[in-house]
Design a protein around this motif. Structure first.
Motif, PDB file in Angstrom:
ATOM      1  N   LYS A 144      15.215  74.368 -28.001  1.00 22.63           N
ATOM      2  CA  LYS A 144      14.012  74.127 -28.454  1.00 22.63           C
ATOM      3  C   LYS A 144      13.355  72.840 -27.535  1.00 22.63           C
ATOM      4  O   LYS A 144      12.291  72.444 -27.535  1.00 22.63           O
ATOM      5  CB  LYS A 144      13.548  73.893 -30.000  1.00 22.63           C
ATOM      6  N   LYS A 145      14.351  71.929 -27.480  1.00 20.53           N
ATOM      7  CA  LYS A 145      14.035  70.665 -26.593  1.00 20.53           C
ATOM      8  C   LYS A 145      14.800  70.501 -25.515  1.00 20.53           C
ATOM      9  O   LYS A 145      16.167  70.813 -25.197  1.00 20.53           O
ATOM     10  CB  LYS A 145      14.390  69.564 -27.512  1.00 20.53           C
ATOM     11  N   SER A 152      16.302  67.875 -24.236  1.00 18.58           N
ATOM     12  CA  SER A 152      17.345  66.749 -24.252  1.00 18.58           C
ATOM     13  C   SER A 152      18.617  67.287 -24.711  1.00 18.58           C
ATOM     14  O   SER A 152      19.754  67.200 -24.324  1.00 18.58           O
ATOM     15  CB  SER A 152      16.796  65.564 -24.845  1.00 18.58           C
ATOM     16  N   THR A 153      18.359  68.023 -25.806  1.00 18.48           N
ATOM     17  CA  THR A 153      19.351  68.555 -26.647  1.00 18.48           C
ATOM     18  C   THR A 153      20.086  69.667 -25.763  1.00 18.48           C
ATOM     19  O   THR A 153      21.231  69.953 -25.743  1.00 18.48           O
ATOM     20  CB  THR A 153      19.135  69.223 -28.009  1.00 18.48           C
ATOM     21  N   ALA A 208      14.696  75.964 -22.123  1.00 14.97           N
ATOM     22  CA  ALA A 208      14.288  75.039 -23.116  1.00 14.97           C
ATOM     23  C   ALA A 208      13.058  74.339 -22.392  1.00 14.97           C
ATOM     24  O   ALA A 208      12.014  74.256 -22.876  1.00 14.97           O
ATOM     25  CB  ALA A 208      15.364  73.877 -22.994  1.00 14.97           C
ATOM     26  N   GLU A 249       9.454  74.456 -23.958  1.00 19.02           N
ATOM     27  CA  GLU A 249       8.529  73.143 -24.415  1.00 19.02           C
ATOM     28  C   GLU A 249       7.125  73.272 -23.953  1.00 19.02           C
ATOM     29  O   GLU A 249       6.098  73.011 -24.659  1.00 19.02           O
ATOM     30  CB  GLU A 249       9.123  71.746 -23.665  1.00 19.02           C
ATOM     31  N   ARG A 273       4.563  75.910 -26.109  1.00 17.49           N
ATOM     32  CA  ARG A 273       3.919  75.832 -27.416  1.00 17.49           C
ATOM     33  C   ARG A 273       2.333  75.583 -27.012  1.00 17.49           C
ATOM     34  O   ARG A 273       1.548  75.715 -28.127  1.00 17.49           O
ATOM     35  CB  ARG A 273       4.456  74.082 -27.899  1.00 17.49           C
TER      36      ARG A 273
END
Lengths: 215, 240
Positions: free
Chosen positions: B32-33, B35-36, B164, B168, B171
Motif C-alpha cells: 500500500k505504501k 516505503s514499506t 506500490a 499510491e 487513490r
C-alpha cells in the motif's frame, strides 16, 4: 443436525463466500494461481490443501497448550511440511504425470498463507473438532475459487474440461468450431489467472456491497 | 556470462511474482505504501541471497540421491530427497531468526527498517519457492545459486516497488467501487505480468534461432510435398 450445531455450520459456511480465504482474507494466492490452467490440476490442488489444512488444524489444535509461543512458527511449519511430504509422495505414487505438472507448487503448500493463517487465527485457540471444521470450510472456499478459475481458463483456453473436448474438435472443425470459434490461447498464460480472479472479486463485491473496500 | 544470463533471467523472465506468482500474499498485503514495500523487498533480497546457497549445499551434500557418499561408500545409495521440504523450511525459518538477531546486534538502523518484516518472510512463498526452483532446475554451482537467489530477490523487489507506486497513484482515480482495493490490484498485476512476458524473448535470440530456421524450412518443404502429392492424387481421381 445432531452432529453439527448452528455454530459449526457457520464455521463451514462462512469461508465459502462471505469470508472466502482468497477473495476476502487474501490468503493462499501464492501457490494457487500458477496451476489453474487446467481444471484437473486445480481439483487435485484443492483436495491436497483440504487434506493438509484439515489435518494440520487438528494437530495444531491438539498441541496448542504445549507449544511455547516463541517457537510456534517453526512447530507449525514442521507440522505442515510433514503433511505436505505425505501429499507429495502420494501424488508421485498414484498420479505421477500430475505431480510433474504441479512441480514445486505441491511443496509450496507449506508456505501457503492460508494454512499458517488458519493455524494462527483459529487452531491455536479452539478445540480439535471445531478446528477441523474450520480447516475444511476454508479449504473448500479456497478450492471453489481455484476450481472456478480453472474451469474458465481451461474452457476458454483450450476448449476442454478435464481433458474432454466439450466445445468440439478444433482441428476437425466440429461443434462450436464449425461456426468459426477459436480458442483463446491467452487464457492459458499465467497473467490471465490474476485477471480472472480480479473479475471474480468484482462480481462478488458487486453482489455483496458490504465487502467493498476503501481505496 | 553464465552468471549474467541467469541473473537477468531470474529478474525479468522468471520473475517470482509475474511468472510464478510466488510471494503474492505479502505482495498484496504490504504494497500500500512505497516505503514499506522497499523495506520488505530489501529483506526478501537479503534472505534469498542467504538461504538459496545454503539450501544448495544441503541439497548437494545431504539430500540428493548419492549425496551422502562423502560419508563413506555404504551411504552412497541413500536418497533423502523426500525430506527436502522439511529441511528447506527448517533452514529458512532458522536463518530468518538468525538474520534477525545478527542484524539487530550489528546494525540497529537496518533492523529498524527491516525488523518488522523479517518474521513475515519465513512464510513468504518466494523464499521457499526460490529454494525449490533451485532444486528442480538443477543449478550446477554454489556461485550460480547465489546469483539465482539475488536475482530472484531483485525481481521480487522490482515487482512490489512497481505495484506500490501504482497503488499510491491509483487513490486519485475513479475505480468502480466493487473493484476498489483488491480487485483492481489483481487486474493491474495481471496487466503487468503480460508486460513482463515481453521479456521472454530476451535471452532466446542468437543460437536457438539459427537452429530453428532449418526446422521450419523442413516443415514447409514437407507441406509442399504433401500438397503436391494431394494434387497428384486429385488429378488421378479426376482422370478416373
Amino acid at each position: 443436525m445432531g452432529l453439527l450445531s448452528k455454530k459449526d455450520v457457520a464455521l463451514i459456511k462462512d469461508p465459502l463466500f462471505d469470508n472466502n480465504p482468497i477473495t476476502i482474507q487474501v490468503l493462499g494466492i501464492c501457490s494457487a494461481l500458477a496451476i489453474t490452467a487446467e481444471l484437473k490440476a486445480s481439483i487435485v490442488m484443492s483436495i491436497s490443501v483440504m487434506f493438509v489444512l484439515g489435518l494440520g488444524n487438528v494437530v495444531i489444535s491438539l498441541m496448542r497448550n504445549i507449544i511455547p509461543s516463541k517457537i510456534r512458527i517453526i512447530v507449525q511449519l514442521i507440522v505442515v511440511a510433514t503433511l505436505v511430504i505425505i501429499v507429495d509422495l502420494v501424488l508421485k505414487a498414484f498420479a505421477y504425470e500430475l505431480s510433474k505438472t504441479l512441480s514445486v507448487f505441491v511443496g509450496l503448500i507449506i508456505t501457503n498463507c492460508i494454512i499458517m493463517g488458519r493455524f494462527e487465527a483459529f487452531a491455536l485457540g479452539n478445540g480439535p473438532w471445531r478446528s477441523f471444521l474450520d480447516g475444511i470450510g476454508n479449504a473448500v472456499g479456497y478450492g471453489l475459487i481455484l476450481i472456478a478459475v480453472g474451469f474458465f481458463r481451461e474452457l476458454l483456453g483450450s476448449g476442454t474440461l478435464l481433458g474432454i473436448k466439450v466445445l468440439g474438435d478444433p482441428i476437425e472443425k466440429t461443434g462450436l468450431y464449425a461456426f468459426g470459434y477459436e480458442n483463446n490461447g491467452f487464457m492459458l498464460l499465467s497473467p490471465m489467472a490474476l485477471i480472472v480472479v480480479g473479475i471474480i472479486i468484482w462480481v462478488q463485491r458487486t453482489k455483496n456491497k458490504a465487502l467493498i473496500e476503501e481505496n | 556470462m553464465e552468471h549474467i544470463e541467469l541473473f537477468f533471467k531470474s529478474i525479468f523472465i522468471d520473475n517470482m511474482v509475474f511468472a510464478t506468482f510466488l510471494g503474492m500474499c505479502s505482495y498484496l498485503a504490504v504494497s500500500k505504501k512505497v516505503s514499506t514495500a522497499v523495506g520488505l523487498g530489501a529483506a526478501v533480497i537479503f534472505v534469498l541471497a542467504v538461504t538459496v546457497p545454503l539450501n544448495w549445499l544441503l541439497d548437494q551434500y545431504i539430500l540428493q540421491e548419492g549425496a551422502l557418499s562423502w560419508l563413506g561408500e555404504e551411504y552412497a545409495s541413500y536418497d533423502l530427497s523426500f525430506l527436502s521440504f522439511i529441511m528447506f523450511i527448517a533452514t529458512i525459518a532458522t536463518m530468518v531468526q538468525l538474520v534477525e538477531i545478527i542484524v539487530e546486534k550489528f546494525s540497529p538502523s537496518l533492523y529498524n527498517s527491516l525488523g518488522i518484516f523479517l518474521p513475515l518472510i519465513a512464510v513468504n512463498c518466494a523464499i521457499l519457492g526460490g529454494s525449490l526452483f533451485m532444486q528442480s532446475r538443477e543449478i550446477p554451482s554454489i556461485g550460480l545459486a547465489l546469483t539465482y537467489g539475488v536475482g530472484s530477490g531483485i525481481g521480487w523487489f522490482l515487482a512490489i516497488l512497481a505495484i506500490a507506486a501504482i497503488r499510491e497513484k491509483i487513490r486519485y482515480s475513479a475505480v468502480p467501487p466493487a473493484l476498489r482495493g483488491l480487485g483492481i490490484t489483481f487486474i493491474i498485476t495481471g496487466l503487468m505480468a503480460i508486460g513482463f512476458m515481453s521479456f521472454g524473448g530476451m535471452l532466446t535470440g542468437g543460437d536457438e534461432k539459427k537452429e530453428e530456421k532449418p526446422k521450419v524450412e523442413a516443415k514447409v518443404e514437407k507441406e509442399k510435398i504433401k500438397k503436391e502429392a494431394k494434387e497428384i492424387v486429385a488429378e488421378n481421381t479426376n482422370i478416373n
